[in-house]
Write a protein that holds these residues in place. Structure first.
Motif, PDB file in Angstrom:
ATOM      1  N   ASP A 238       0.843  -1.212   0.000  1.00  0.00           N
ATOM      2  CA  ASP A 238       0.000   0.000   0.000  1.00  0.00           C
ATOM      3  C   ASP A 238       0.874   1.256   0.000  1.00  0.00           C
ATOM      4  OD1 ASP A 238      -2.676  -1.202   0.146  1.00  0.00           O
ATOM      5  OD2 ASP A 238      -2.044  -1.880   2.125  1.00  0.00           O
ATOM      6  N   MET A 239       1.849   1.310  -0.914  1.00  0.00           N
ATOM      7  CA  MET A 239       2.873   2.340  -0.864  1.00  0.00           C
ATOM      8  C   MET A 239       2.360   3.755  -1.120  1.00  0.00           C
ATOM      9  SD  MET A 239       5.193   0.492   0.123  1.00  0.00           S
ATOM     10  CE  MET A 239       6.918   0.230  -0.094  1.00  0.00           C
ATOM     11  N   GLU A 240       1.180   3.891  -1.697  1.00  0.00           N
ATOM     12  CA  GLU A 240       0.635   5.232  -1.914  1.00  0.00           C
ATOM     13  C   GLU A 240       0.378   5.960  -0.598  1.00  0.00           C
ATOM     14  OE1 GLU A 240      -3.690   5.250  -3.134  1.00  0.00           O
ATOM     15  OE2 GLU A 240      -3.259   3.095  -3.338  1.00  0.00           O
ATOM     16  N   PHE A 241       0.255   5.201   0.496  1.00  0.00           N
ATOM     17  CA  PHE A 241       0.020   5.792   1.811  1.00  0.00           C
ATOM     18  C   PHE A 241       1.315   5.980   2.603  1.00  0.00           C
ATOM     19  CE2 PHE A 241      -3.786   3.309   0.719  1.00  0.00           C
ATOM     20  CZ  PHE A 241      -4.773   4.290   0.813  1.00  0.00           C
ATOM     21  N   LYS A 242       2.455   5.763   1.958  1.00  0.00           N
ATOM     22  CA  LYS A 242       3.747   5.778   2.654  1.00  0.00           C
ATOM     23  C   LYS A 242       4.764   6.646   1.924  1.00  0.00           C
ATOM     24  CE  LYS A 242       2.772   1.052   4.251  1.00  0.00           C
ATOM     25  NZ  LYS A 242       3.163  -0.375   4.216  1.00  0.00           N
ATOM     26  N   GLN A 243       4.317   7.790   1.439  1.00  0.00           N
ATOM     27  CA  GLN A 243       5.159   8.619   0.574  1.00  0.00           C
ATOM     28  C   GLN A 243       5.744   9.846   1.262  1.00  0.00           C
ATOM     29  OE1 GLN A 243       6.040   7.664  -2.619  1.00  0.00           O
ATOM     30  NE2 GLN A 243       5.035   5.795  -1.916  1.00  0.00           N
ATOM     31  N   ASN A 244       5.475  10.037   2.551  1.00  0.00           N
ATOM     32  CA  ASN A 244       6.013  11.215   3.250  1.00  0.00           C
ATOM     33  C   ASN A 244       7.468  10.955   3.638  1.00  0.00           C
ATOM     34  OD1 ASN A 244       6.655  13.316   5.056  1.00  0.00           O
ATOM     35  ND2 ASN A 244       4.502  13.537   5.656  1.00  0.00           N
ATOM     36  N   LYS A 245       8.388  11.617   2.923  1.00  0.00           N
ATOM     37  CA  LYS A 245       9.821  11.381   3.128  1.00  0.00           C
ATOM     38  C   LYS A 245      10.348  11.991   4.424  1.00  0.00           C
ATOM     39  CE  LYS A 245      10.706  11.057  -1.834  1.00  0.00           C
ATOM     40  NZ  LYS A 245      11.450  11.609  -2.995  1.00  0.00           N
ATOM     41  N   PHE A 246       9.524  12.789   5.086  1.00  0.00           N
ATOM     42  CA  PHE A 246       9.944  13.418   6.342  1.00  0.00           C
ATOM     43  C   PHE A 246       9.531  12.607   7.572  1.00  0.00           C
ATOM     44  CE2 PHE A 246       9.428  16.808   3.211  1.00  0.00           C
ATOM     45  CZ  PHE A 246      10.687  17.382   3.247  1.00  0.00           C
ATOM     46  N   LEU A 247       8.828  11.493   7.329  1.00  0.00           N
ATOM     47  CA  LEU A 247       8.360  10.650   8.434  1.00  0.00           C
ATOM     48  C   LEU A 247       8.995   9.270   8.359  1.00  0.00           C
ATOM     49  CD1 LEU A 247       4.516  11.455   8.433  1.00  0.00           C
ATOM     50  CD2 LEU A 247       6.273  12.366   9.982  1.00  0.00           C
ATOM     51  N   SER A 248       9.195   8.658   9.511  1.00  0.00           N
ATOM     52  CA  SER A 248       9.709   7.290   9.560  1.00  0.00           C
ATOM     53  C   SER A 248       8.617   6.322   9.109  1.00  0.00           C
ATOM     54  CB  SER A 248      10.146   6.951  10.984  1.00  0.00           C
ATOM     55  OG  SER A 248       9.017   6.923  11.848  1.00  0.00           O
ATOM     56  N   ALA A 249       9.017   5.098   8.853  1.00  0.00           N
ATOM     57  CA  ALA A 249       8.061   4.078   8.414  1.00  0.00           C
ATOM     58  C   ALA A 249       6.951   3.865   9.436  1.00  0.00           C
ATOM     59  CB  ALA A 249       8.792   2.765   8.150  1.00  0.00           C
ATOM     60  N   GLU A 250       7.291   4.027  10.703  1.00  0.00           N
ATOM     61  CA  GLU A 250       6.309   3.796  11.771  1.00  0.00           C
ATOM     62  C   GLU A 250       5.248   4.880  11.835  1.00  0.00           C
ATOM     63  OE1 GLU A 250      10.089   1.718  12.667  1.00  0.00           O
ATOM     64  OE2 GLU A 250       9.572   3.771  12.083  1.00  0.00           O
ATOM     65  N   LYS A 251       5.511   6.056  11.244  1.00  0.00           N
ATOM     66  CA  LYS A 251       4.611   7.192  11.384  1.00  0.00           C
ATOM     67  C   LYS A 251       3.854   7.545  10.104  1.00  0.00           C
ATOM     68  CE  LYS A 251       7.311   9.272  15.135  1.00  0.00           C
ATOM     69  NZ  LYS A 251       8.080  10.460  15.598  1.00  0.00           N
TER      70      LYS A 251
END
Length: 355
Positions: A238-251
């Motif tokens: 579900d990578m479309e929801f994980k595109q914020n480069k300023f946040l860690s994977a957990e956040k």
């Protein structure tokens, strides 16, 4: 998600095995769904002291791609648990957390594209229904032969990962210790003296801790779904929801970071169940435990009990939606009484907290 066959596929793929610690049976059934998007892993001997069991339920986007993500996790997640440095020191909790996050990392770039393509090709070699994804490397080499998962330059090196995803719920048993890690709405339940205790919880947008993370990451909840789309708040892929480069994977809006529950087994623990939501949509945890107890009175083959659960859950038609999903279940029976170093009351409190 809402597309069904005219008649359900009730053929079941089943397996039974055992070692000195556990005996298990598992089964999976496609049911009314057009494709089978579940996958599983059952390794009673992950190493000489440890057993590993996991269920993975694909979702979202192109159905063939979602089941490729589930198969990817079934192939690699337990391998990554073993490879973590923390595993060699006995820290299974840290190992499994890192392994979940590692799945997302491994599915990116050319190497991730290549492996997803190989798995996709194995699933549907003829139709090419995973649009733009079917691509067989030269010679059809199996990337799993390479220990290092280094970034590779070349075609698809900018691949950010699959837009579809899967749940992951795994149970790792070593001696008296049971470690359960979960992301999504597959579920792990243990039976203690006939009582069902949830060792995982379903990750839905209604949970306050999930809602807070989603909003802080810039997402929103609409109609009970993340960004109006996904009805889960934790998943692999579900990578479309994980595109914020300023946040860690957990956040991230949706995270692969699992909730981990560690409990000490005791002599009152009878069996463990891991199952995808196709079961839990139809039965409560206690109802399933009660059903298994009744079946164990006359049936010793554990996979056959799983099959009977499917038959009980399968809907006669698709009018309601419940009982129409893929179904996968692993039933693990503890072979020897376990003497717990902690009191039964302490373990009960921990189990109830997890539920």
């Amino acid at each position: 998600m809402g597309t069904y066959l005219s008649t359900p596929k009730t053929d079941k793929l089943s397996e039974d095995s055992e070692n000195e610690r556990v005996r298990f049976g598992l089964s999976s059934m496609q049911g009314w769904r057009v494709t089978m998007e579940d996958a599983h892993a059952a390794l009673p001997d992950l190493d000489h002291t440890t057993s590993f069991f996991g269920v993975y339920d694909g979702h979202g986007g192109a159905t063939l791609l979602s089941k490729v993500v589930a198969k990817f996790c079934a192939k690699y997640l337990h391998q990554q648990v073993l490879k973590q440095e923390a595993y060699s020191t006995g820290d299974i909790e840290t190992s499994v957390r890192k392994a979940f996050i590692r799945m997302d990392e491994m599915m990116r770039g050319q190497r991730g594209w290549r492996e997803l393509s190989i798995l996709g090709d194995k699933i549907n070699r003829f139709t090419g229904a995973i649009e733009g994804l079917i691509w067989t490397p030269r010679g059809g080499e199996a990337s799993s032969k390479i220990d290092d998962w280094a970034f590779e330059e070349g075609p698809h090196s900018d691949f950010t990962g699959p837009t579809s995803g899967c749940t992951a719920c795994v149970a790792i048993m070593r001696n008296n210790q049971l470690v359960v890690a979960n992301a999504g709405d597959s579920r792990c339940v243990i039976s203690r003296k006939g009582e069902a205790y949830n060792l995982s919880r379903d990750h839905k947008p209604a949970l306050e801790v999930e809602r807070e993370r989603i909003l802080k990451a810039g997402g929103f909840i609409h109609a009970g779904r993340v960004n109006g789309s996904l009805n889960l708040t934790r998943a692999i892929g579900d990578m479309e929801f994980k595109q914020n480069k300023f946040l860690s994977a957990e956040k991230q809006i949706v995270t692969a970071n699992p909730e981990v529950n560690v409990v000490e087994l005791c002599e009152d623990d009878e069996f463990l169940v891991l199952a995808c939501d196709g079961i839990w949509d139809c039965m409560t945890s206690q109802q399933l435990v009660d059903f298994i107890h009744e079946q164990l009175k006359s049936e010793s083959k554990l996979s056959r009990i799983c099959e009977r659960v499917f038959d009980k859950c399968l809907a006669p038609s698709t009018s309601t939606g419940e009982g129409c999903d893929n179904m996968t279940m692993i039933l693990v029976q503890f072979k020897k009484p376990i003497q717990s170093p902690v009191s039964a009351e302490e373990v009960d409190d921990k189990l109830k907290t997890a539920g």
